[in-house]
Motif scaffolding. Structure first.
Motif, PDB file in Angstrom:
ATOM      1  N   LYS A  13     -21.664  -5.815 -49.071  1.00 56.37           N
ATOM      2  CA  LYS A  13     -21.098  -4.783 -48.190  1.00 56.37           C
ATOM      3  C   LYS A  13     -19.807  -5.287 -47.533  1.00 56.37           C
ATOM      4  CE  LYS A  13     -24.130  -2.734 -45.594  1.00 56.37           C
ATOM      5  NZ  LYS A  13     -24.328  -1.482 -46.346  1.00 56.37           N
TER       6      LYS A  13
ATOM      7  N   GLU B  28     -22.860  -0.655 -53.318  1.00 54.72           N
ATOM      8  CA  GLU B  28     -22.018  -0.460 -52.131  1.00 54.72           C
ATOM      9  C   GLU B  28     -20.956   0.611 -52.369  1.00 54.72           C
ATOM     10  OE1 GLU B  28     -22.844  -1.557 -49.325  1.00 54.72           O
ATOM     11  OE2 GLU B  28     -24.427  -2.840 -50.142  1.00 54.72           O
ATOM     12  N   ARG B  29     -20.485   0.744 -53.592  1.00 53.03           N
ATOM     13  CA  ARG B  29     -19.524   1.805 -53.906  1.00 53.03           C
ATOM     14  C   ARG B  29     -20.097   3.181 -53.602  1.00 53.03           C
ATOM     15  NH1 ARG B  29     -17.542  -0.706 -59.628  1.00 53.03           N
ATOM     16  NH2 ARG B  29     -15.429  -1.330 -59.025  1.00 53.03           N
TER      17      ARG B  29
ATOM     18  N   ARG C 221     -22.913   3.876 -51.742  1.00 47.18           N
ATOM     19  CA  ARG C 221     -23.737   4.000 -50.542  1.00 47.18           C
ATOM     20  C   ARG C 221     -23.165   4.976 -49.522  1.00 47.18           C
ATOM     21  NH1 ARG C 221     -27.602   0.497 -48.724  1.00 47.18           N
ATOM     22  NH2 ARG C 221     -26.805  -1.208 -50.024  1.00 47.18           N
ATOM     23  N   TYR C 222     -21.878   4.915 -49.284  1.00 45.71           N
ATOM     24  CA  TYR C 222     -21.266   5.758 -48.256  1.00 45.71           C
ATOM     25  C   TYR C 222     -20.382   6.850 -48.836  1.00 45.71           C
ATOM     26  CZ  TYR C 222     -22.912   1.882 -45.448  1.00 45.71           C
ATOM     27  OH  TYR C 222     -23.711   0.914 -44.873  1.00 45.71           O
TER      28      TYR C 222
ATOM     29  N   TYR D 292     -21.163  -5.924 -41.017  1.00 43.76           N
ATOM     30  CA  TYR D 292     -21.383  -5.565 -42.422  1.00 43.76           C
ATOM     31  C   TYR D 292     -22.696  -6.105 -42.991  1.00 43.76           C
ATOM     32  CZ  TYR D 292     -16.488  -4.449 -41.807  1.00 43.76           C
ATOM     33  OH  TYR D 292     -15.308  -3.929 -41.338  1.00 43.76           O
TER      34      TYR D 292
ATOM     35  N   ASP E 238     -24.685  -5.104 -57.430  1.00 49.51           N
ATOM     36  CA  ASP E 238     -24.664  -4.926 -55.973  1.00 49.51           C
ATOM     37  C   ASP E 238     -23.350  -4.292 -55.526  1.00 49.51           C
ATOM     38  OD1 ASP E 238     -27.150  -6.060 -55.872  1.00 49.51           O
ATOM     39  OD2 ASP E 238     -26.441  -8.053 -55.304  1.00 49.51           O
TER      40      ASP E 238
ATOM     41  N   PHE F 230     -16.978  -5.349 -50.105  1.00 51.06           N
ATOM     42  CA  PHE F 230     -16.502  -4.015 -50.454  1.00 51.06           C
ATOM     43  C   PHE F 230     -15.726  -3.370 -49.306  1.00 51.06           C
ATOM     44  CE2 PHE F 230     -16.987   0.613 -50.709  1.00 51.06           C
ATOM     45  CZ  PHE F 230     -16.381   0.826 -51.936  1.00 51.06           C
TER      46      PHE F 230
END
Length: 385
Positions: A54, A161-162, A164-165, A49, A157, A57
């Motif tokens: 990251k 991360e929420r 990002r993917y 991670y 931050d 999350f």
């Protein structure tokens, strides 16, 4: 036409094969850890991670278990100052996890707590003890604190991360989950090949940095922190930095104080324990900062509001303020972090492990002279060596 279809099918098969290959490699290099037990999220660099946000999350489902849990949240001085393994070694009744996040303000701490709650049942939540580390530098509004040019203003931050993917989508009313929290582990499984590629790229950059600068990272090692002595010029730079960073002239954000009050109240109302730790900073910084007085008043108000509740505690660490024990204006050196950790463990042992419903511990103020009550004060102490 058949040729085009056949080539498309072969391309898809090639991508599928590569995806499976990378997924398998990710498990070989970074085996999936146990789904239960304590976890040091500060060790993110050694995992798939890479970063704490990251890891928090994507790896928080480890906290969805029915056992007693002690969950540390806060900013980097919580992450550095409380050694998860040392605290855990002193406690046999609960799993200790350190979710502190560098640069967090109070709003981001609340987000981390909400992320934990998302993967827990009501019964699992009631086994939580949240240790919330605070100091005046965390009481800065998100629009001021998170204003980098590479992010939407005010997005933490955690928010990055929420999105990002694609697990969440951005809306005018805030983040909305695309993947339900109960499917988090399946979602993480699906993106493991991408995480591995990112990890390889990150390690490659670290190798280049090592060749060019002799360092893998700009972060100091524990040994480097131990030898640091701040000069007068360093101290003035630190004071100027916080004056610029806080976005206010001489007081902390009242809105962030309200966020903390609401967070504590919600945790206590749901049956969870709260240990609020006023993290000490070196005396020179505490005494020179214009933000300390308003912070101290806010803390006094918090202790008055919650101090009589049996599932709330604020342990005493005010004496740990020697300038030489800090590597900068806020972070404890390794030897002091050990003292912090043992003192916290002793507090948690009596508050969580030995707690009886008819004999719950009372609040302990960090500076008893600032808050007078009719209740006897209980001070947690530990040898400072």
């Amino acid at each position: 036409m058949k040729y085009i279809l056949r080539q498309s099918a072969l391309t898809l098969l090639s991508f599928a094969f590569l995806y499976v290959l990378l997924a398998g490699a990710s498990f070989l290099v970074f085996p999936d850890p146990s789904s239960a037990g304590p976890r040091d999220f500060q060790a993110a660099e050694r995992t798939l991670y890479m970063t704490v946000p990251k890891y928090v999350f994507l790896g928080r489902s480890v906290l969805a278990d029915p056992d007693r849990k002690i969950i540390l949240v806060g900013a980097s001085n919580t992450g550095v100052g409380f050694r998860q393994k040392l605290v855990q070694s002193k406690l046999g009744c609960a799993n200790v996890s350190n979710l502190a996040m560098g640069g967090a303000n109070i709003s981001e701490v609340k987000q981390v707590i909400n992320l934990v709650h998302e993967v827990q049942t009501d019964r699992e939540r009631q086994q939580n003890t949240f240790v919330i580390g605070i100091w005046f530098g965390m009481f800065v509004d998100s629009d001021v604190h998170f204003s980098d040019g590479d992010r939407h203003r005010g997005e933490t931050d955690v928010d990055i991360e929420r999105y990002r993917y694609g697990f969440y989508r951005r809306t005018p009313d805030g983040p909305v989950a695309v993947l339900p929290p109960q499917w988090l582990d399946a979602g993480v499984m699906a993106i493991r090949p991408f995480l591995l590629i990112e990890k390889v790229a990150r390690e490659a950059r670290a190798g280049v940095n090592l060749l060019l600068t002799g360092r893998v990272s700009a972060q100091r090692t524990d040994d480097e922190r131990e030898s640091v002595v701040m000069s007068d010029a360093d101290k003035q730079k630190a004071l100027a930095y916080w004056k610029e960073s806080m976005g206010r002239t001489n007081d902390i954000s009242p809105a962030q104080v309200d966020v903390l009050k609401q967070t504590i109240q919600a945790l206590l109302s749901s049956g969870e324990n709260v240990v609020l730790v006023d993290l000490p900073i070196p005396a020179w910084h505490r005494d020179a900062s214009p933000y300390e007085p308003s912070y101290r008043l806010a803390l006094k108000d918090l202790l008055r509001e919650f101090g009589d509740q049996p599932n709330f505690l604020s342990p005493n660490m005010a004496d740990l303020d020697n300038d030489v024990d800090y590597s900068d204006e806020v972070h404890a050196k390794r030897h002091l972090a050990d003292v912090w950790s043992i003192r916290l463990a002793n507090t948690l042992d009596s508050f969580v492990c030995r707690q009886k419903p008819d004999n719950a511990p009372r609040v302990t103020t960090l500076r008893s002279s600032e808050l007078m009550t009719n209740e006897p004060q209980r001070v947690s102490t530990v040898a400072g060596n």
